[in-house]
Design an enzyme around this catalytic site. Structure first.
Site, PDB file in Angstrom:
ATOM      1  CD  GLU A 245      -3.018  -1.154   0.465  1.00  0.00           C
ATOM      2  OE1 GLU A 245      -3.282  -0.086  -0.118  1.00  0.00           O
ATOM      3  OE2 GLU A 245      -3.688  -2.183   0.330  1.00  0.00           O
ATOM      4  CB  CYS A 279      -1.621   7.376   1.053  1.00  0.00           C
ATOM      5  SG  CYS A 279      -3.064   6.590   1.764  1.00  0.00           S
TER       6      CYS A 279
HETATM    7  P1  NAP Z   1       8.169   5.045   4.987  1.00  0.00           P
HETATM    8  O1  NAP Z   1       9.284   5.959   5.269  1.00  0.00           O
HETATM    9  O2  NAP Z   1       8.215   4.230   3.754  1.00  0.00           O
HETATM   10  O3  NAP Z   1       8.072   4.079   6.274  1.00  0.00           O
HETATM   11  C1  NAP Z   1       7.053   3.124   6.379  1.00  0.00           C
HETATM   12  C2  NAP Z   1       7.503   2.000   7.292  1.00  0.00           C
HETATM   13  O4  NAP Z   1       8.577   1.297   6.666  1.00  0.00           O
HETATM   14  C3  NAP Z   1       8.041   2.487   8.642  1.00  0.00           C
HETATM   15  O5  NAP Z   1       7.644   1.581   9.651  1.00  0.00           O
HETATM   16  C4  NAP Z   1       9.543   2.434   8.421  1.00  0.00           C
HETATM   17  O6  NAP Z   1      10.288   2.303   9.608  1.00  0.00           O
HETATM   18  C5  NAP Z   1       9.647   1.168   7.584  1.00  0.00           C
HETATM   19  N1  NAP Z   1      10.921   1.027   6.867  1.00  0.00           N
HETATM   20  C6  NAP Z   1      11.807   1.998   6.515  1.00  0.00           C
HETATM   21  N2  NAP Z   1      12.851   1.429   5.852  1.00  0.00           N
HETATM   22  C7  NAP Z   1      12.623   0.101   5.805  1.00  0.00           C
HETATM   23  C8  NAP Z   1      13.322  -1.018   5.261  1.00  0.00           C
HETATM   24  N3  NAP Z   1      14.488  -0.893   4.621  1.00  0.00           N
HETATM   25  N4  NAP Z   1      12.778  -2.243   5.392  1.00  0.00           N
HETATM   26  C9  NAP Z   1      11.603  -2.420   6.021  1.00  0.00           C
HETATM   27  N5  NAP Z   1      10.884  -1.399   6.559  1.00  0.00           N
HETATM   28  C10 NAP Z   1      11.385  -0.163   6.443  1.00  0.00           C
HETATM   29  O7  NAP Z   1       6.767   5.813   4.973  1.00  0.00           O
HETATM   30  P2  NAP Z   1       6.204   6.891   5.988  1.00  0.00           P
HETATM   31  O8  NAP Z   1       6.952   8.169   5.801  1.00  0.00           O
HETATM   32  O9  NAP Z   1       6.102   6.309   7.357  1.00  0.00           O
HETATM   33  O10 NAP Z   1       4.717   7.032   5.446  1.00  0.00           O
HETATM   34  C11 NAP Z   1       4.370   7.860   4.378  1.00  0.00           C
HETATM   35  C12 NAP Z   1       4.200   7.070   3.104  1.00  0.00           C
HETATM   36  O11 NAP Z   1       3.227   6.050   3.288  1.00  0.00           O
HETATM   37  C13 NAP Z   1       3.672   7.935   1.979  1.00  0.00           C
HETATM   38  O12 NAP Z   1       4.328   7.589   0.784  1.00  0.00           O
HETATM   39  C14 NAP Z   1       2.206   7.546   1.922  1.00  0.00           C
HETATM   40  O13 NAP Z   1       1.596   7.782   0.676  1.00  0.00           O
HETATM   41  C15 NAP Z   1       2.275   6.106   2.235  1.00  0.00           C
HETATM   42  N6  NAP Z   1       0.978   5.616   2.709  1.00  0.00           N
HETATM   43  C16 NAP Z   1       0.244   4.789   1.892  1.00  0.00           C
HETATM   44  C17 NAP Z   1      -1.013   4.360   2.297  1.00  0.00           C
HETATM   45  C18 NAP Z   1      -1.854   3.434   1.459  1.00  0.00           C
HETATM   46  O14 NAP Z   1      -2.797   2.868   1.984  1.00  0.00           O
HETATM   47  N7  NAP Z   1      -1.558   3.259   0.191  1.00  0.00           N
HETATM   48  C19 NAP Z   1      -1.503   4.760   3.533  1.00  0.00           C
HETATM   49  C20 NAP Z   1      -0.729   5.597   4.328  1.00  0.00           C
HETATM   50  C21 NAP Z   1       0.519   6.012   3.906  1.00  0.00           C
HETATM   51  P3  NAP Z   1      10.954   3.593  10.308  1.00  0.00           P
HETATM   52  O15 NAP Z   1       9.820   4.464  10.694  1.00  0.00           O
HETATM   53  O16 NAP Z   1      11.677   3.002  11.444  1.00  0.00           O
HETATM   54  O17 NAP Z   1      11.844   4.211   9.277  1.00  0.00           O
END
Ligand code: NAP
Length: 472
Positions: A245, A279
């Site tokens: 997602e 998102c």
């Molecule tokens: P993110 O930086 O991608 O982080 C998401 C999760 O992934 C966090 O728990 C993060 O941990 C973890 N993570 C980071 N690096 C990783 C790795 N190498 N391996 C495994 N996990 C890893 O996203 P965000 O800034 O939290 O959220 C914003 C993004 O989410 C936006 O792009 C938004 O559009 C998207 N989003 C999508 C939806 C949907 O339903 N499509 C809903 C909500 C949000 P850490 O926090 O410890 O870095």
């Protein structure tokens, strides 16, 4: 708070600070999980998966239903936790907490509905005397990795269906917002979940992510987050089931027959909620040339009326972004657009982690505020000539999560629904609308797989085909 590993709440000398984005004050600390914790959590999740697979659907329903009741009783506290750690205004924190109850309740219902079907094998050549039936079985260990922006409800969209399907969950919440997920873990255990049915690890995804994702004992990964991290996980996961997602730069098309007051109200509501960190936030407003000026005139006062400030002040409508560096990034992208010929209609200023709600007009599709995911409280307005150009502009992106159109013309609405490459399509509202029971997920680089308990539970289970070879 402590993290929950192998049936124990544990602390560690190495800590991560959880901060209130409004004033950067430390509100709590959580342990920083390391390689050893990941290994203990995976071993525990394997035991938990065996315990969960033995649990009848009725028991899984009872646990999730009880959890929903406990959440209902604690909605105010959960809402406060969400708002304090994430920065969204209290009204949005409370709404998220009550939506999370619906998500867990919907998941409970799915524990009672999991079923297979009979397959008419005698209709196949040589199938006489054969009887076929499908059954759904749990995947086993499910790793759930969640983003910061909905720290409770998006965790529930993973944990609820995973438990309903009879799996054990290994949860890694976002490092900025781990407290809501830990509160949910407490509630599930209090509701009677087997002690190893869940493990909740707090630690940087960049450090422990690969260990979780690459492990062969993990049979399913459900990830919500950014496109780039999602792609990295897909590459690292190897052969296992994955749900992605991911992000978006959601468009809204404003046709010349649209009701301008309604459009302006919808864009103000769907472009700036949670400081644009949704998102499916309205990011690109594609507006027919004939009504371009009318639309900007209608939108400007509504956006200027959004009071910005402390998310815990009940009169505030837009709180801080999750981190100051995110507000700095949004500021840079808007400045870059204006330097490239776009026009600042309102906003364009920053106070620490708060970015003032902004409208940028005359945006060219190749500007970052349009073609990348902005994820902040600004909308980019671009004119178009006709419906074909509007649809081409809407589709001129690698993303495809949600889109909207405003029109009274049925043919335009239907053409939009058929031709815009997006998982969620809204007629006469902005893209940022979701009922938690609906199938929800993106096309293209916005990901694959659906959430919504009824749909997610199918992705959290494996379909087996059983053939009885009976004497004729
Ligand atoms: P993110 O930086 O991608 O982080 C998401 C999760 O992934 C966090 O728990 C993060 O941990 C973890 N993570 C980071 N690096 C990783 C790795 N190498 N391996 C495994 N996990 C890893 O996203 P965000 O800034 O939290 O959220 C914003 C993004 O989410 C936006 O792009 C938004 O559009 C998207 N989003 C999508 C939806 C949907 O339903 N499509 C809903 C909500 C949000 P850490 O926090 O410890 O870095």
């Amino acid at each position: 708070m402590r993290m929950y590993v192998a049936g124990q709440w544990i602390d560690k000398p190495e800590k991560l600070e959880v901060r209130n984005p409004y004033d950067d004050s430390v509100i709590d600390t959580v342990p920083r999980a390391d390689r050893g914790d990941v290994e203990r959590a995976i071993q525990s999740a394997e035991r938990g998966a065996r315990a969960m697979a033995r649990l009848p659907g009725y028991e899984r329903w009872k646990i999730l239903k009880r959890a929903a009741e406990l959440m209902t009783a604690r909605t105010e506290a959960l809402g406060q936790t969400i708002s304090t750690e994430e920065g969204k205004i209290l009204a949005e924190g409370r709404l998220e907490a009550s939506r999370a109850v619906e998500t867990i309740m919907g998941s409970a219902e799915e524990a009672k509905r999991l079923h297979g079907e009979t397959v008419p094998l005698d209709a196949a050549p040589g199938g006489a005397g054969k009887f076929g039936v499908t059954i759904r079985v749990p995947c086993g260990v499910v790793v759930a990795i969640s983003p910061f922006n909905f720290p409770l409800n998006l965790v529930c969209h993973k944990v609820g269906p995973a438990l309903a399907g009879g799996n054990a969950v290994l949860l890694k919440p976002a490092t900025d917002t781990p407290l809501s997920a830990l509160a949910l873990t407490e509630i599930l255990l209090e509701a009677g979940l087997p002690p190893e049915g869940i493990n909740t690890l707090t630690g940087p995804g960049g450090e422990i992510g690969d260990l979780l994702v690459a492990d062969r004992r993990v049979r399913k990964i459900t990830f919500t987050g950014s496109r780039d991290v999602g792609e990295h996980i897909c590459r690292t996961a190897g052969i296992k089931r994955v749900t992605m997602e991911l992000g978006s730069n959601a468009p809204v098309i404003v046709m010349p027959d649209a009701d301008m007051d309604k459009v302006a109200a919808a864009v103000a509501a769907t472009g700036y909620a949670n400081a644009g960190q949704v998102c499916i936030s309205t990011q690109r407003v594609l507006t027919a040339g004939k009504v371009y000026g009318d639309f900007l005139d209608a939108l400007k006062p509504k956006v200027e009326a959004l009071k910005v400030g402390n998310q815990l002040d009940e009169t505030v409508k837009v709180g801080p972004m999750v981190r100051e560096r995110e507000a700095v990034r949004v500021e840079e992208w808007v400045r870059e657009a204006v330097a490239g010929g776009a026009r600042l209609v309102t906003g364009g200023r920053r106070q620490g982690a708060m970015y003032i709600p902004t409208i940028v007009a005359d945006v060219k599709p190749e500007m970052r505020v349009s073609c990348d995911e902005l994820f902040g409280p600004a909308v980019a307005v671009t004119p178009f000539r006709d419906i074909d150009e509007a649809i081409a502009l809407a589709n001129d992106t690698n993303y495809g999560l949600a889109a909207g159109i405003f029109t009274q013309n049925l043919e335009w609405a239907w053409k939009f629904a058929r031709e815009v490459h997006s998982g969620n399509l809204h007629i006469n509202w902005g893209p940022q609308w979701r009922a938690d029971l609906m199938p929800y997920g993106g096309l293209k680089e916005s990901g694959f797989g659906k959430e919504g308990p009824a749909y997610a539970v199918a992705e959290m289970t494996e379909l087996k085909m059983v053939v009885f070879h009976l004497p004729q």
